[in-house]
Design a protein around this motif. Sequence first.
Motif, PDB file in Angstrom:
ATOM      1  N   ASP A   1       0.782  -3.181 -46.864  1.00 55.35           N
ATOM      2  CA  ASP A   1       1.735  -2.236 -47.451  1.00 55.35           C
ATOM      3  C   ASP A   1       1.032  -1.203 -48.335  1.00 55.35           C
ATOM      4  O   ASP A   1       1.466  -0.049 -48.432  1.00 55.35           O
ATOM      5  CB  ASP A   1       2.788  -2.986 -48.266  1.00 55.35           C
TER       6      ASP A   1
ATOM      7  N   ALA B   1       2.623 -13.166 -40.948  1.00 60.09           N
ATOM      8  CA  ALA B   1       3.517 -13.826 -41.905  1.00 60.09           C
ATOM      9  C   ALA B   1       4.648 -14.568 -41.201  1.00 60.09           C
ATOM     10  O   ALA B   1       5.105 -15.620 -41.681  1.00 60.09           O
ATOM     11  CB  ALA B   1       4.095 -12.796 -42.873  1.00 60.09           C
TER      12      ALA B   1
ATOM     13  N   VAL C   1       0.232  -9.206 -46.156  1.00 58.25           N
ATOM     14  CA  VAL C   1       1.347  -8.259 -46.068  1.00 58.25           C
ATOM     15  C   VAL C   1       1.277  -7.231 -47.193  1.00 58.25           C
ATOM     16  O   VAL C   1       1.439  -6.029 -46.974  1.00 58.25           O
ATOM     17  CB  VAL C   1       2.696  -9.008 -46.095  1.00 58.25           C
ATOM     18  N   ARG C   2       1.027  -7.687 -48.407  1.00 54.04           N
ATOM     19  CA  ARG C   2       0.939  -6.766 -49.545  1.00 54.04           C
ATOM     20  C   ARG C   2      -0.205  -5.770 -49.363  1.00 54.04           C
ATOM     21  O   ARG C   2      -0.058  -4.575 -49.655  1.00 54.04           O
ATOM     22  CB  ARG C   2       0.745  -7.548 -50.853  1.00 54.04           C
TER      23      ARG C   2
ATOM     24  N   ALA D   1       0.437  -7.472 -39.955  1.00 54.30           N
ATOM     25  CA  ALA D   1       0.626  -8.349 -41.110  1.00 54.30           C
ATOM     26  C   ALA D   1       1.948  -9.102 -41.010  1.00 54.30           C
ATOM     27  O   ALA D   1       2.022 -10.298 -41.339  1.00 54.30           O
ATOM     28  CB  ALA D   1       0.578  -7.523 -42.394  1.00 54.30           C
ATOM     29  N   GLU D   2       2.985  -8.427 -40.551  1.00 51.98           N
ATOM     30  CA  GLU D   2       4.289  -9.070 -40.415  1.00 51.98           C
ATOM     31  C   GLU D   2       4.268 -10.154 -39.341  1.00 51.98           C
ATOM     32  O   GLU D   2       4.894 -11.214 -39.502  1.00 51.98           O
ATOM     33  CB  GLU D   2       5.350  -8.019 -40.092  1.00 51.98           C
TER      34      GLU D   2
ATOM     35  N   VAL E   1       0.761  -2.656 -40.658  1.00 50.58           N
ATOM     36  CA  VAL E   1       1.923  -3.313 -41.274  1.00 50.58           C
ATOM     37  C   VAL E   1       2.545  -4.303 -40.306  1.00 50.58           C
ATOM     38  O   VAL E   1       2.887  -5.443 -40.682  1.00 50.58           O
ATOM     39  CB  VAL E   1       2.954  -2.259 -41.723  1.00 50.58           C
ATOM     40  N   ARG E   2       2.709  -3.911 -39.049  1.00 51.92           N
ATOM     41  CA  ARG E   2       3.315  -4.806 -38.063  1.00 51.92           C
ATOM     42  C   ARG E   2       2.455  -6.040 -37.826  1.00 51.92           C
ATOM     43  O   ARG E   2       2.971  -7.156 -37.669  1.00 51.92           O
ATOM     44  CB  ARG E   2       3.545  -4.075 -36.736  1.00 51.92           C
TER      45      ARG E   2
END
Length: 249
Positions: free
Chosen positions: A149, A221, A145-146, A217-218, A214-215
Amino acid sequence: MTSDPVRDTLSAMTQRHIRREAVSDQLFALLRDRILGGQAPPGTPLTAERDLAAEFGVNRHAVREAVKRLQQARLVEVSHGGRTLVLDWRRTAGLDLAMGIAAADRGLSTGDLTRDALEMRACVGADAARLCAIRCSRQAAAEIVRTADRYADCGPDLADLGTADIAWWRLIVEGSGNLAYLLAFNSLVGGTLPVADVPDDLRTAELLDVEAHVRLAEHIAAREARAAERLARELLSRSVPATAGKAVR
């Protein structure tokens, strides 16, 4: 006397003063391409060692080394009687054959091979994202996630985005816990397969879609495995050339 393109190629290579220790490598590539091109059909005996030596003007040691490599690549089978039979490479050869073709200056179309490798990349990446959502640790998910980002900060230069994209996908593939996927990933990005040579502009839509990174990675997670798989496949498929491929026969 008719011209033999294989003999002509070896002659031209010899005239360019190729090192003698590379003769067996050259001969392996020429025989490999003869098999892949259908000049030596599956089930037929490979030309005898002494005849190959005479045909190409090389010593029999070079021929033996070349045939040994053909056997290792599972393109031929050496029987107990000493006869060498050509195998159906579509049924016996492995991914290392594609790597050899990609590194050669001749042989099957590297354009088709690039497309095929990009299709494999999309499949491996999609399933790696799914497995990563299931298997990766909390720490690994947080790092994914980082990294996503921070991805936007690498743009808009496509080369910089490409480097950051590879580093991010490495985290995902490592998080999948699948060693075979990790080794395939190394081949795909390390130049062993022609994906590494795809121009960045072909991958523009994929690389510039920061929001999708980003999505994805989300999703990982949040342990949303199917959503991660779908988005990863859609994202990676954008870089696959829109051409009609030939079926493997």
